[in-house]
Design a protein around this motif. Structure first.
Motif, mmCIF file in Angstrom:
data_model
loop_
_atom_site.group_PDB
_atom_site.id
_atom_site.type_symbol
_atom_site.label_atom_id
_atom_site.label_comp_id
_atom_site.label_asym_id
_atom_site.label_seq_id
_atom_site.Cartn_x
_atom_site.Cartn_y
_atom_site.Cartn_z
ATOM 1 N N LEU A 1 0.826 -1.210 0.000
ATOM 2 C CA LEU A 1 0.000 0.000 0.000
ATOM 3 C C LEU A 1 0.863 1.264 0.000
ATOM 4 C CD1 LEU A 1 -2.907 -0.982 2.411
ATOM 5 C CD2 LEU A 1 -3.014 -0.619 -0.060
ATOM 6 N N THR A 2 1.970 1.237 0.699
ATOM 7 C CA THR A 2 2.878 2.388 0.697
ATOM 8 C C THR A 2 3.440 2.622 -0.693
ATOM 9 O OG1 THR A 2 3.482 1.914 2.995
ATOM 10 C CG2 THR A 2 4.953 3.356 1.764
ATOM 11 N N ASP A 3 3.862 1.532 -1.358
ATOM 12 C CA ASP A 3 4.361 1.651 -2.733
ATOM 13 C C ASP A 3 3.264 2.133 -3.668
ATOM 14 O OD1 ASP A 3 6.850 0.847 -1.951
ATOM 15 O OD2 ASP A 3 6.591 -1.247 -2.611
ATOM 16 N N PHE A 4 2.053 1.675 -3.414
ATOM 17 C CA PHE A 4 0.925 2.074 -4.255
ATOM 18 C C PHE A 4 0.732 3.587 -4.207
ATOM 19 C CE2 PHE A 4 -3.665 2.948 -4.600
ATOM 20 C CZ PHE A 4 -3.882 2.528 -5.897
ATOM 21 N N TYR A 5 0.790 4.162 -3.008
ATOM 22 C CA TYR A 5 0.577 5.605 -2.891
ATOM 23 C C TYR A 5 1.846 6.408 -3.171
ATOM 24 C CZ TYR A 5 -4.065 4.746 -1.058
ATOM 25 O OH TYR A 5 -5.366 4.370 -0.937
ATOM 26 N N ARG A 6 2.996 5.788 -3.103
ATOM 27 C CA ARG A 6 4.250 6.501 -3.328
ATOM 28 C C ARG A 6 4.510 6.709 -4.814
ATOM 29 N NH1 ARG A 6 9.156 3.634 -0.932
ATOM 30 N NH2 ARG A 6 7.865 3.829 0.888
ATOM 31 N N SER B 1 3.087 5.752 -11.071
ATOM 32 C CA SER B 1 2.948 4.756 -12.136
ATOM 33 C C SER B 1 2.152 3.544 -11.651
ATOM 34 C CB SER B 1 4.320 4.321 -12.649
ATOM 35 O OG SER B 1 5.074 3.722 -11.608
ATOM 36 N N VAL B 2 2.358 3.138 -10.407
ATOM 37 C CA VAL B 2 1.606 2.005 -9.854
ATOM 38 C C VAL B 2 0.140 2.392 -9.680
ATOM 39 C CG1 VAL B 2 1.382 0.461 -7.861
ATOM 40 C CG2 VAL B 2 3.645 1.055 -8.722
ATOM 41 N N SER B 3 -0.111 3.599 -9.181
ATOM 42 C CA SER B 3 -1.488 4.062 -8.994
ATOM 43 C C SER B 3 -2.223 4.149 -10.323
ATOM 44 C CB SER B 3 -1.501 5.434 -8.319
ATOM 45 O OG SER B 3 -0.912 5.381 -7.052
ATOM 46 N N ILE B 4 -1.556 4.686 -11.337
ATOM 47 C CA ILE B 4 -2.187 4.815 -12.656
ATOM 48 C C ILE B 4 -2.460 3.441 -13.255
ATOM 49 C CG2 ILE B 4 -1.788 5.600 -15.023
ATOM 50 C CD1 ILE B 4 -0.322 8.022 -13.811
#
Length: 185
Positions: free
Chosen positions: A41-46, A49-52
């Protein structure tokens, strides 16, 4: 072509839904630790590119869900193909299978016909009937096929009241009649 694309999309959709269900089951049974989930989840919000990427996958899955929903409704509402007619007393629906069977019945009454298959296609102008026949080698092919065409056209128009615009006969094979000669000694 559309059925093939729908099958491919359904295959991909089922793989993604399967992967998501394995992930959710892993969370529920504790196979994924809280620390690993927190890191994801931290990587997702950091990273944008992952969020998109996750957002695009979510939108695509939603659109696929809508597609399959509408396809299921469209296929569920239409049963077998039929020809609809309106009379002064009400509506009449005659299935394509019924017309195929009537065609086979009329064609099989002709002498020299051994095996038949029929396909019917309905258009705005009327019916197009294609017959695949196996005949014996005893009769003239042009005369026999013309008689089949005439008989099928007349029979279908008399029984159903639907105009027949074309009766095509495809002679698939000619078989020889079994003739046994008695042997005298």
């Amino acid at each position: 072509m559309i059925k093939v694309v729908d099958k491919l999309l359904l295959f991909l959709y089922s793989i993604v839904v399967g992967a998501v269900s394995v992930f959710v089951a892993s969370l529920a049974f504790g196979w994924i630790s809280r620390e690993l989930l927190s890191d994801m989840l931290t990587d997702f919000y950091r990273y944008n590119s992952v969020s998109i990427t996750v957002g695009v996958v979510g939108v695509v899955l939603f659109l696929l869900s809508l597609r399959f929903f509408f396809v299921s409704l469209a296929r569920g509402s239409s049963s077998s193909q039929s020809i609809d007619q309106r009379t002064e007393f009400g509506d009449i629906r005659i299935s394509i299978e019924t017309i195929e069977n009537l065609s086979l019945k009329a064609a099989s009454k002709q002498r020299g016909v051994k095996d038949l298959r029929a396909r019917v296609r309905a258009s705005d102008a009327g019916l197009e009937i294609v017959l695949r026949a196996v005949i014996d080698g005893e009769h003239s092919i042009p005369a026999l096929t013309e008689e089949i065409q005439r008989a099928v056209k007349t029979h279908i128009e008399d029984i159903t009241g639907i105009p027949v615009i074309n009766v095509a006969v495809f002679v698939a094979n000619v078989i020889q009649a079994n003739t046994f000669k008695s042997r005298v000694e």
